[in-house]
Design an enzyme around this catalytic site. Structure first.
Site, PDB file in Angstrom:
ATOM      1  N   LYS A   1      -4.362 -21.588  25.316  1.00 42.83           N
ATOM      2  CA  LYS A   1      -3.788 -22.262  23.816  1.00 42.83           C
ATOM      3  C   LYS A   1      -4.489 -23.528  23.622  1.00 42.83           C
ATOM      4  CE  LYS A   1      -0.185 -24.412  22.828  1.00 42.83           C
ATOM      5  NZ  LYS A   1      -0.972 -25.420  21.800  1.00 42.83           N
TER       6      LYS A   1
ATOM      7  N   GLU B   1      -2.441 -32.065  34.424  1.00 39.61           N
ATOM      8  CA  GLU B   1      -3.020 -33.326  34.233  1.00 39.61           C
ATOM      9  C   GLU B   1      -2.534 -34.009  33.231  1.00 39.61           C
ATOM     10  OE1 GLU B   1      -4.948 -35.738  33.113  1.00 39.61           O
ATOM     11  OE2 GLU B   1      -6.580 -34.715  32.481  1.00 39.61           O
TER      12      GLU B   1
ATOM     13  N   CYS C   1      -6.928 -39.733  28.618  1.00 39.50           N
ATOM     14  CA  CYS C   1      -5.923 -40.044  29.395  1.00 39.50           C
ATOM     15  C   CYS C   1      -6.085 -40.800  30.666  1.00 39.50           C
ATOM     16  CB  CYS C   1      -5.471 -38.596  30.213  1.00 39.50           C
ATOM     17  SG  CYS C   1      -7.015 -37.546  30.752  1.00 39.50           S
TER      18      CYS C   1
ATOM     19  N   GLU D   1       2.029 -45.370  27.777  1.00 37.19           N
ATOM     20  CA  GLU D   1       0.624 -44.967  27.409  1.00 37.19           C
ATOM     21  C   GLU D   1       0.462 -45.078  25.911  1.00 37.19           C
ATOM     22  OE1 GLU D   1      -0.199 -40.744  27.900  1.00 37.19           O
ATOM     23  OE2 GLU D   1      -2.413 -41.131  28.755  1.00 37.19           O
TER      24      GLU D   1
END
Ligand code: NAD
Ligand code: MN
Length: 789
Positions: free
Chosen positions: A191, A265, A299, A396
């Site tokens: 997806k 991840e 990331c 983040e």
């Protein structure tokens, strides 16, 4: 009109947009982006969502949002395609992967433009970074497919893999997921992110073009709800996810106890460490590539800049000067450095964090670049005056903004670098080779770049420590995420009897001669249980003794003792081997006594054989201590890329009831050999073996706290250890219910969990020892060392 000479002086470029005609025509032909199921593009049956170009706010297409029935159809197609695909010779799969790589290369320009229009990233990056890496990934994994039988003997594919990817590198993340899964012989339901579905659709057309058998790759478009349907589907054998830590936690809980293999991840807040002896100009260019690359939507972005105090003013001055020349604007313009943020929603999220940073007292230094009037653009910049506890230092941002801190000593740099729940990457800048390698060893990060940043290669494992997730993508380690050792026939393990008997039991035939009480063994000392309670241990001939009933407090004490024994990971592998050999010597000296204790349990059919196997197992792991080492990986020229097997730190081990001595040793030895400290819960039903073992440990050279032994209720202790933030990894060998319990309890700090609810024959070396144990006792740190001028 400026003359060429003027232009050479000012370096002001005219616009240089990449052409979009082919992509625009393709979009006109495909107003609705469909799923790709069983080799076809069926008409979507669910709702549609708009696909936007974030640089212009233009609607590019509508995308289907996958329904329950569509996920079902895709999963069914993948299941049906699996037997044939997995049975193909590796060479046949290699040819398909090679064909995909070739066809992607032939469409590089088209795909780059498409990716840029959908995501907002600059054409320079999609053309020069994303697409070449995509092609490289398929080539590299065509190689693994070719070599599968010889490189991974006794391994098999997992079956149907569910794969969920984010929007920041849409096609690259697709490649990272699909290539190893297919090379290993799995079939896939993938997806894409609903914000960026276009390149996956184009890729599906390429699958048709190369004649990939229907059902091998299925792409279901959709949002989080569609993702949840894939994650929850009972026919999915493995789930691979890249995205936020928040969703990673949801998926950890959702898949707990399902038997699905999981790799995550997740996010990061990665340090970018500049020492005073760094090449400051190179480091400034590094910042450009660390936090302004891909609009900071990376990331592993170097989002926390740590600068040594003496050079901080000069460094910030240089950074500010460099920021003057950053160009922000039309991502299709080949001269742009920074494009558009993926969506207005993400832009609002970034803006809110920037405002919070300022509200918390930091100063925001912004690039002077004017932003286009339209589209989701964000001013790149950096903060000064941030404190470690500020929201922007810990959260983040996922936008083109770094926080900064200064440090005085290398030790302080390491402390600040590791002051994060995450551990994805680190970038270290210094011309002093001793220093950079020392810091690389000390940072808690899965990927370390020395005097460089954001380097990637299909052959170099990529993935995180701590809350950045677990599992690796790329190289041999990445392949192992899509393979399993060939199945062994293991029956589900029964749960031990509960409740444990703590009241006096007058009926039991306890004879004084064998009246043994097992204590706990914590920090090198025998310890009473905090509860003051013991439970009755039943053996072959009724009650044979008592064992301490450890509770949460004892488990926490054991973790604390293990944390203090951190020296174990720092001694040489040779020394660890020596300690283990000596342990074998001490156990051999107590052979008769320990064999008698094993016989008394009634759980060891051949006590002599179990003792002999235990001695051999110690030797085997002592031998491995200095042999299960890392590698130098062939990535780019003028780079040494190291993969180092690092210990986790504190590893918790929950032991089964079968083969009580051998299973305990089989689980703690690989952890010890690799440099971990261990908190072990001994077999609940046969805990007196723990007492025998700590007597042996006491006469060995094992430093206090390296092995801690608990006895008591297995699943209660397992839950406490699974929840504990200072336990970095956990192995559970218990009942199927316990597997579900520890997997979901581990979602807090997202520790990697190896949980198994089936019986093993520990006496059989093929089941009781092996590289699989050693791999699970280590996490790979990939260190990139560029060299040369
Ligand atoms: P996300 O984690 O919500 O989405 C990533 C993928 O997971 C998407 O395909 C999404 O549709 C899917 N998803 C969402 N909820 C799901 C669920 N419950 N079950 C299954 N699948 C689900 O990330 P986002 O909303 O796109 O971005 C939010 C934040 O996540 C960003 O600001 C950033 O901090 C982080 N992020 C990290 C990465 C990374 O590479 N590590 C990538 C994208 C976003
Ligand atoms: Mn889009």
């Amino acid at each position: 009109m400026p003359t060429i000479q003027d232009i050479m002086q000012t370096m002001e470029y005219g616009p240089a947009p990449e052409g979009t005609a082919e992509v625009t025509a393709w979009l006109a032909a495909h107003p609705v982006i469909p799923h790709y199921i069983n080799g076809k593009f069926p008409k979507p049956e669910g709702p549609l969502a708009e696909v936007l170009n974030p640089a212009t706010d233009a609607v590019l297409a509508q995308v289907a949002l996958g329904t329950e029935a569509e996920v079902e159809a895709a999963t069914r197609a993948a299941r049906a395609a699996f037997p044939k695909w997995s049975a193909l010779p590796g060479h046949a799969r290699a040819q398909y992967l090679y064909a995909l790589a070739r066809h992607i290369q032939k469409r590089e320009r088209f795909l780059s433009v498409l990716e840029t229009m959908d995501n907002g990233k600059t054409i320079r990056e999609s053309r020069d970074i994303d697409l070449p890496l995509v092609a490289r990934h398929f080539y590299h994994h065509a190689g693994w497919a070719e070599l599968l039988e010889t490189e991974f003997p006794a391994h098999q594919p997992l079956g149907v893999c569910g794969q969920i990817i984010p929007w920041n590198f849409p096609l690259l993340m697709l490649a990272w997921k699909l290539a190893p899964a297919l090379a290993a012989g799995n079939t896939v339901v993938l997806k894409p992110a609903d914000l960026t579905p276009l390149s996956a659709f184009a890729f599906a057309q390429i699958c048709v073009e190369v004649g990939l058998p229907p059902g091998v790759v299925n792409i279901v478009q959709g949002d989080g709800a569609t993702g949840a349907r894939i994650a929850g589907h009972p026919q999915i054998d493995k789930l691979a996810f890249t995205g936020s830590t928040e969703v990673g936690r949801i998926l950890r809980r959702q898949t707990a106890g399902s038997g699905k293999k999981l790799s995550l991840e997740l996010g990061g807040k990665s340090p970018f460490i500049v020492f005073e002896d760094a090449d400051l100009d190179a480091a400034v260019e590094g910042v450009v590539d660390a936090i302004w690359f891909n609009q900071g939507e990376v990331c592993c972005a170097g989002s926390r800049i740590l600068v040594q105090e003496g050079v901080a003013p000069r460094f910030f001055a240089k950074l500010t000067a460099r920021m003057q020349t950053l160009r922000v604007g039309d991502p299709l313009d080949k001269t742009m450095d920074v494009g558009a943020i993926v969506s207005r929603k993400q832009l609002a999220r970034i803006d809110a964090l920037l405002q919070q940073g300022v509200a918390e007292g930091a100063t925001f230094h912004r690039a002077p670049a004017a932003l286009p009037a339209q589209g989701a653009f964000c001013t790149p910049g950096f903060f000064t005056g941030t404190a470690p506890a500020h929201t922007v230092s810990q959260t983040e941002i996922f936008g083109p903004v770094a926080t900064t801190l200064t440090f005085r000593t290398p030790d302080e740099a390491v402390t600040l670098a590791n002051d994060s729940r995450y551990g994805l990457s680190a970038s270290i800048w210094s011309e002093n080779v001793t220093r950079v390698i020392d810091i690389a060893a000390k940072v808690k990060a899965g990927v370390v770049w020395i005097n460089a940043t954001n380097l990637f290669d299909a052959g170099a494992p990529f993935g995180g420590f701590r809350e950045s997730g677990f599992g690796r993508e790329g190289g041999r380690a990445g392949m192992l995420e899509y393979l399993a050792p060939k199945a062994r026939p293991g029956k589900p393990r029964p749960a031990p009897a509960l409740p444990l008997t703590v009241a006096p039991c007058p009926d039991a035939a306890t004879r004084p001669a064998i009246d043994i009480t097992a204590k706990l063994y914590i920090g090198g000392k025998q310890a009473r249980a905090d509860s003051g309670q013991s439970y009755t241990v039943l053996g072959r001939a009724g009650a044979i003794g008592q064992a301490a009933l450890a509770n949460r407090k004892d488990a926490r004490n054991a973790v604390e003792a293990a944390a203090k024994a951190s020296g174990w990971g720092g001694i040489t592998a040779h020394n660890r081997a020596q300690v283990l050999y000596f342990l074998a010597e001490n156990l051999a000296q107590r052979r008769d006594e320990v064999t008698a204790a094993l016989a008394a349990t009634g759980a060891s059919p051949k006590p002599e054989a179990e003792l002999d196997a235990s001695l051999r197992r110690i030797f085997w792991y002592a031998a491995q201590a200095d042999k299960f080492d890392g590698a130098v990986t062939a990535t780019k020229s003028n780079h040494v890329t190291l993969t180092v097997n690092e210990p986790f730190g504190t590893l918790a081990v929950i032991c089964p009831d079968e083969a009580p001595l051998l299973s305990l040793l089989s689980l703690i030895l690989p952890a010890l050999a690799m440099g971990n400290r261990v908190v072990a819960v001994a077999a609940q039903s046969h805990p007196l073996i723990a007492a025998k073992l700590y007597q042996v440990l006491e006469t060995s050279d094992l430093p206090a706290g390296v092995v801690n032994l608990l006895t008591g209720e297995r699943d209660a202790l397992a839950k406490t250890l699974a929840e504990h933030d200072d336990v970095a990894a956990l192995w559970y060998h218990g009942s199927p219910d316990g597997v579900a319990l520890v997997e979901s309890s581990s979602a807090g700090n997202l520790k990697p969990v190896w949980a198994e609810g089936t019986l093993r024959d520990w006496l059989d070396p093929a089941q009781g020892q092996g590289a699989d144990f050693l791999r699970r006792a280590t996490q790979i740190k990939t260190i990139w060392l560029p060299y040369g001028a």
